[in-house]
Structures are given as C-alpha cells and as structure tokens.
Design a protein around this motif. Structure first.
Motif, PDB file in Angstrom:
ATOM      1  N   LYS A 142       0.848  -1.195   0.000  1.00  0.00           N
ATOM      2  CA  LYS A 142       0.000   0.000   0.000  1.00  0.00           C
ATOM      3  C   LYS A 142       0.886   1.249   0.000  1.00  0.00           C
ATOM      4  N   ASP A 143       0.379   2.293  -0.626  1.00  0.00           N
ATOM      5  CA  ASP A 143       1.070   3.577  -0.599  1.00  0.00           C
ATOM      6  C   ASP A 143       0.536   4.415   0.552  1.00  0.00           C
ATOM      7  N   ILE A 144       1.372   5.309   1.037  1.00  0.00           N
ATOM      8  CA  ILE A 144       1.009   6.151   2.178  1.00  0.00           C
ATOM      9  C   ILE A 144       0.874   7.598   1.715  1.00  0.00           C
ATOM     10  N   TRP A 145      -0.237   8.229   2.070  1.00  0.00           N
ATOM     11  CA  TRP A 145      -0.449   9.638   1.758  1.00  0.00           C
ATOM     12  C   TRP A 145       0.274  10.515   2.783  1.00  0.00           C
ATOM     13  N   GLY A 146       0.735  11.631   2.289  1.00  0.00           N
ATOM     14  CA  GLY A 146       1.405  12.576   3.181  1.00  0.00           C
ATOM     15  C   GLY A 146       1.558  13.920   2.494  1.00  0.00           C
ATOM     16  N   VAL A 147       2.413  14.755   3.060  1.00  0.00           N
ATOM     17  CA  VAL A 147       2.612  16.113   2.550  1.00  0.00           C
ATOM     18  C   VAL A 147       4.083  16.299   2.182  1.00  0.00           C
ATOM     19  N   LEU A 148       4.293  16.764   0.979  1.00  0.00           N
ATOM     20  CA  LEU A 148       5.623  17.068   0.463  1.00  0.00           C
ATOM     21  C   LEU A 148       5.828  18.568   0.583  1.00  0.00           C
ATOM     22  N   MET A 149       6.962  18.978   1.182  1.00  0.00           N
ATOM     23  CA  MET A 149       7.174  20.409   1.454  1.00  0.00           C
ATOM     24  C   MET A 149       8.653  20.716   1.587  1.00  0.00           C
ATOM     25  N   LYS A 150       8.978  22.002   1.602  1.00  0.00           N
ATOM     26  CA  LYS A 150      10.359  22.406   1.845  1.00  0.00           C
ATOM     27  C   LYS A 150      10.750  22.066   3.284  1.00  0.00           C
ATOM     28  N   LYS A 151      12.015  21.750   3.462  1.00  0.00           N
ATOM     29  CA  LYS A 151      12.481  21.364   4.790  1.00  0.00           C
ATOM     30  C   LYS A 151      12.418  22.508   5.795  1.00  0.00           C
ATOM     31  N   GLY A 207       8.542  27.037  -2.534  1.00  0.00           N
ATOM     32  CA  GLY A 207       7.719  27.536  -1.436  1.00  0.00           C
ATOM     33  C   GLY A 207       6.328  27.967  -1.850  1.00  0.00           C
ATOM     34  N   PHE A 208       5.853  27.428  -2.996  1.00  0.00           N
ATOM     35  CA  PHE A 208       4.553  27.868  -3.498  1.00  0.00           C
ATOM     36  C   PHE A 208       3.398  27.256  -2.716  1.00  0.00           C
ATOM     37  N   GLY A 209       3.624  26.068  -2.150  1.00  0.00           N
ATOM     38  CA  GLY A 209       2.549  25.436  -1.410  1.00  0.00           C
ATOM     39  C   GLY A 209       2.952  24.058  -0.914  1.00  0.00           C
ATOM     40  N   TYR A 210       2.010  23.402  -0.270  1.00  0.00           N
ATOM     41  CA  TYR A 210       2.209  22.061   0.279  1.00  0.00           C
ATOM     42  C   TYR A 210       1.548  21.046  -0.656  1.00  0.00           C
ATOM     43  N   VAL A 211       2.307  20.036  -1.047  1.00  0.00           N
ATOM     44  CA  VAL A 211       1.808  19.022  -1.976  1.00  0.00           C
ATOM     45  C   VAL A 211       1.288  17.814  -1.203  1.00  0.00           C
ATOM     46  N   ILE A 212       0.011  17.489  -1.395  1.00  0.00           N
ATOM     47  CA  ILE A 212      -0.514  16.235  -0.853  1.00  0.00           C
ATOM     48  C   ILE A 212      -0.225  15.156  -1.891  1.00  0.00           C
ATOM     49  N   ALA A 213       0.565  14.169  -1.513  1.00  0.00           N
ATOM     50  CA  ALA A 213       1.043  13.181  -2.481  1.00  0.00           C
ATOM     51  C   ALA A 213       1.311  11.858  -1.783  1.00  0.00           C
ATOM     52  N   LEU A 214       1.653  10.868  -2.580  1.00  0.00           N
ATOM     53  CA  LEU A 214       2.036   9.563  -2.064  1.00  0.00           C
ATOM     54  C   LEU A 214       3.529   9.532  -1.765  1.00  0.00           C
ATOM     55  N   ASP A 215       3.895   8.721  -0.812  1.00  0.00           N
ATOM     56  CA  ASP A 215       5.296   8.611  -0.399  1.00  0.00           C
ATOM     57  C   ASP A 215       6.126   7.887  -1.462  1.00  0.00           C
ATOM     58  N   ARG A 216       7.423   8.073  -1.394  1.00  0.00           N
ATOM     59  CA  ARG A 216       8.441   7.351  -2.171  1.00  0.00           C
ATOM     60  C   ARG A 216       8.439   7.671  -3.663  1.00  0.00           C
ATOM     61  N   GLU A 251      15.971  19.459  -0.976  1.00  0.00           N
ATOM     62  CA  GLU A 251      15.349  20.605  -0.298  1.00  0.00           C
ATOM     63  C   GLU A 251      13.996  20.248   0.290  1.00  0.00           C
ATOM     64  N   LEU A 252      13.505  19.055  -0.029  1.00  0.00           N
ATOM     65  CA  LEU A 252      12.151  18.681   0.351  1.00  0.00           C
ATOM     66  C   LEU A 252      12.137  17.618   1.448  1.00  0.00           C
ATOM     67  N   CYS A 253      11.035  17.545   2.136  1.00  0.00           N
ATOM     68  CA  CYS A 253      10.799  16.477   3.113  1.00  0.00           C
ATOM     69  C   CYS A 253       9.370  15.986   2.959  1.00  0.00           C
ATOM     70  N   PHE A 254       9.088  14.820   3.504  1.00  0.00           N
ATOM     71  CA  PHE A 254       7.761  14.218   3.429  1.00  0.00           C
ATOM     72  C   PHE A 254       7.291  13.898   4.836  1.00  0.00           C
ATOM     73  N   ARG A 255       6.065  14.286   5.152  1.00  0.00           N
ATOM     74  CA  ARG A 255       5.468  13.986   6.452  1.00  0.00           C
ATOM     75  C   ARG A 255       4.160  13.238   6.230  1.00  0.00           C
ATOM     76  N   PRO A 256       3.985  12.063   6.849  1.00  0.00           N
ATOM     77  CA  PRO A 256       2.752  11.286   6.654  1.00  0.00           C
ATOM     78  C   PRO A 256       1.557  11.950   7.317  1.00  0.00           C
ATOM     79  N   LEU A 257       0.388  11.624   6.806  1.00  0.00           N
ATOM     80  CA  LEU A 257      -0.844  12.130   7.403  1.00  0.00           C
ATOM     81  C   LEU A 257      -1.167  11.357   8.676  1.00  0.00           C
TER      82      LEU A 257
END
Length: 295
Positions: free
Chosen positions: A163-172, A234-243, A252-258
């Motif tokens: 399964k894939d995990i949803w989260g947010v992709l953003m600047k660190k 820095g335009f916004g926060y991307v809701i996306a799947l991990d990996r 420059e980016l990091c991923f945080r799970p929902l």
C-alpha cells in the motif's frame, strides 16, 4: 474509412504539409491530396485548413486526429498479437498506471518474464485512474495499475499486498516540517497543491474533515515531479504519495505522513471477459507468480 487513409491523414497532421507528408509516405502529392478530399467528402466535414505556409486542423480535424491515433494504435497492437508464434512468445504489452512506487512490482515481473521470453516488449503510459480506464475500455492498453480504484465491477483485477502512504511534500524549512505527522487541521489555512484525482477521492475528503472546495488550493497537478518543483519554490504544500520524490540527503524537500494514517490501495486491472494475447497472458501469470512469492 480505410485505415490506410487515416494513416495518410495523420502524416499530414504531423508534418503540417501535404508535400512533406507525401515524401514521408513515399508517394506523390496529387493522389495524397485526392485521398484527403475524398475523406472530407465521406465525413461531410472540413478537416484541414490549407494555408499558404502550412496545413492546420479544424476542430473536426483535431477530433479525427485523436480517434485516428487510437484506431491505428489498436490496429498495430492487434497485428502484433496475431503474428506472435506459439513456440516463442513475442508481442507488445501496454500498461497504463498512476504514479506509485508499486510500478517496481510490475517491473520485477517483466524482468523475470524476460528471461524466458525476451521478445516481449512493454509500453508504459502514465495517467490518473480515469485516463487509464478510458484507454483500457477502448482496448488501447492491456493492464492498468490503479491507485485507490473506485469501481471495479467491469474489470478483473488483482489487489496488490503493498500500500502507498499519503502525506505532505514540502520544503524542509516550512513551518509544518517541524511536525512528525500532519493532521487535517494543519492544512486548512495553507496553500495546497493537489493532484486532479485527489479532488474526487472520497477517502481524502473524509480525512480532511471538510469539503476540498473550501480549502486554499493554489495549484493542481498530474505528475508529482512537477508539483515538487512548485514545493521547492515555497509555493505550497503538496498532498502526495510517499516514495515518489527523493527527500533524502541534500534534497530541499521532506515528506510527512498524514495522521491518522491514510493508505492507498493498489490494483492491477484488465477488462472482464477479455481474450488476452499470448504475451499478456504470460505476463499475467508472471504477476500472479510474483504475488505468490511475495506472500
């Protein structure tokens, strides 16, 4: 309509010139022009605007171009299936898929199948579930790899164990990057970048605890790589799947799970009652073998 005439029409549409298309097709210009005029007469529509410098398509011409490409692709696919031998399986396998790390599972199956059948070739198309299913319904692809499929009543399918995990992709250095997990309330007043499919994802709407139309959606995307470039700026926060995007090392980016965790189910689908080509049937058997080994 003759498939050969459609190929002539596509050549003119591509080259934007009857003379250039005639050279490509190894024929003279007068019979090519006559074939195109006969096609317009048959359809009762003007397809080409014959300018002094180049040929352009009318609105009807653009529609025919799309349909003609589909028909020619289907013809070539059918021809390849019928000419493959029983002894040495060869042919083309067409796969449509959304963006998911699970494509590596299909790649592994293709690699293992290639050892016994090196003459099978693969064509990968990317798109959301709606586009993949449209191609599947028209017979333009053999299999679809879907993320969170909504309705599978018209298809045979295999559910994948991963399964894939949803989260947010953003600047660190984004404020939300300080959190280990992202909750719905964290996103309500933030500029969001969503995939086109997310807007119709019931599970995502339920998780967000609000209608997506009430959120500050500053952009939508098809490919997460493109969305990641907006996030880098820095335009916004991307809701996306991990990996899908590298967030390690110097990224420059990091991923945080929902939180609560939201997972995406994955399915490989094909048309119900479809008679698969020898190549496609061998690939399906390989997929099932890979699943058995995975369990």
């Amino acid at each position: 309509m003759d498939i050969r005439v459609l190929q002539y029409f596509l050549a003119v549409a591509r080259d934007e010139s009857i003379s250039k298309a005639a050279q490509t097709l190894h024929m003279t210009q007068p019979p090519l022009s006559r074939q195109l005029k006969d096609l317009e007469k048959e359809l009762g529509k003007q397809l080409l605007i014959r300018g002094s410098k180049k040929i352009t398509l009318t609105e009807d011409g653009m529609l025919l171009r799309k349909r003609a490409e589909e028909l020619v692709d289907l013809m070539e696919k059918t021809k390849a299936e019928l000419t493959s031998s029983n002894e040495n399986i060869n042919g083309e396998i067409y796969i449509g898929c959304g963006e998911t790390e699970a494509i590596s599972f299909l790649a592994q199956a293709a690699r293992n199948l290639q050892k016994d059948h090196p003459l099978i070739h693969y064509h990968i198309y990317s798109g959301d579930a709606e586009r993949v299913l449209e191609k599947l319904d028209k017979g333009l692809i053999d299999f679809g790899l879907l993320v969170n499929p909504a309705d599978l009543n018209n298809y045979d399918y295999i559910r994948l164990p991963m399964k894939d995990i949803w989260g947010v992709l953003m600047k660190k250095d984004s404020p939300l990057a300080e959190k280990e997990k992202i909750e719905a309330e964290d996103l309500w007043d933030q500029p969001l970048i969503l995939s086109h499919q997310t807007s119709t994802n019931k599970e995502m709407t339920f998780w967000l605890k609000t209608d997506i139309s009430k959120l500050n959606v500053v952009a939508t995307y098809d490919l997460v790589y493109n969305a990641a470039q907006f996030a880098k700026n820095g335009f916004g926060y991307v809701i996306a799947l991990d990996r899908l995007i590298n967030t390690t090392g110097d990224s420059e980016l990091c991923f945080r799970p929902l939180f609560p965790a939201l997972q995406a189910e994955l399915c490989i689908v094909w048309k119900k009652y479809q008679v698969l080509s020898r190549a496609s049937n061998a690939f399906l058997q390989q997929l099932q073998q890979e699943l058995d080994n995975h369990r």
